[in-house]
Design an enzyme around this catalytic site. Structure first.
Site, PDB file in Angstrom:
ATOM      1  CB  CYS A 182      -1.797   2.072   5.541  1.00  0.00           C
ATOM      2  SG  CYS A 182      -1.956   0.937   4.083  1.00  0.00           S
TER       3      CYS A 182
ATOM      4  CD  GLU B 130      -3.043   4.298   2.632  1.00  0.00           C
ATOM      5  OE1 GLU B 130      -3.721   4.547   3.063  1.00  0.00           O
ATOM      6  OE2 GLU B 130      -1.354   3.845   2.245  1.00  0.00           O
TER       7      GLU B 130
ATOM      8  CG  HIS C  40      -1.774  -1.010   1.592  1.00  0.00           C
ATOM      9  ND1 HIS C  40      -2.985  -0.868   1.695  1.00  0.00           N
ATOM     10  CD2 HIS C  40      -2.672  -2.613   0.439  1.00  0.00           C
ATOM     11  CE1 HIS C  40      -4.427  -2.083   2.116  1.00  0.00           C
ATOM     12  NE2 HIS C  40      -3.692  -2.349   0.892  1.00  0.00           N
TER      13      HIS C  40
ATOM     14  CB  CYS D  38      -6.808   0.215   5.218  1.00  0.00           C
ATOM     15  SG  CYS D  38      -4.942  -0.642   4.806  1.00  0.00           S
TER      16      CYS D  38
END
Length: 157
Positions: free
Chosen positions: A84, A53, A51, A81
């Site tokens: 993260c 992040e 991801h 999410c």
């Protein structure tokens, strides 16, 4: 300044979309300077944890040579999410700025809020920065993906 740095996160998100990944981008800023940037690479790297992040936190820690990012701000086009958000908590990120809320998996207030949990670290959170642009980017990506899926179905015997 938030709009300026969110524009940089949007540039990263566009790169993700061009590569076939969900267009989410992130930058980490310290003292008014971008120290790290990343975008989703789940499809490109075939890795569920790639991801924007997480990749951005990893790069910032490497560049700053430390794991505590309490003097940094993360700008990300979509609400983090739970995975993260956990990484951001572990990095002790000082501030989180995101464009649009994620009503399915948002962990900064939409579905769950790690900042409201009994954990001792509570980053400042700001949402809605360049929300229209962030939403349009995601909407166009998923609209194109739906059209491609429809074409594939039509091409089947």
């Amino acid at each position: 300044m938030d709009e300026l740095f969110m524009e940089e996160a949007l540039a990263e998100a566009r790169l993700a979309g061009q590569a076939g990944d969900v267009p989410v981008g992130a930058v980490i800023v310290q003292n008014g300077q971008i120290v790290a940037r990343a975008h989703n690479e789940k499809e490109a790297g075939r890795n569920a944890v790639s991801h924007a992040e997480l990749l951005c936190v990893e790069e910032a820690c490497r560049i700053l040579q430390r794991w505590r990012l309490s003097d940094c701000t993360l700008y990300v086009t979509m609400e983090p999410c739970p995975m993260c958000a956990g990484a951001l908590w572990n990095a002790r990120i000082g501030r989180i700025v995101f464009g649009i809320k994620d009503p399915v998996a948002g962990a900064c207030g939409s579905v769950w809020s790690f900042a409201d949990s009994p954990m001792h670290w509570k980053p400042e959170t700001t949402s809605g920065i360049k929300a229209k642009e962030c939403k349009e980017l995601l909407s166009l990506f998923f609209e194109k993906r739906r059209q491609e899926n429809d074409r594939r179905k039509e091409d089947r015997p």
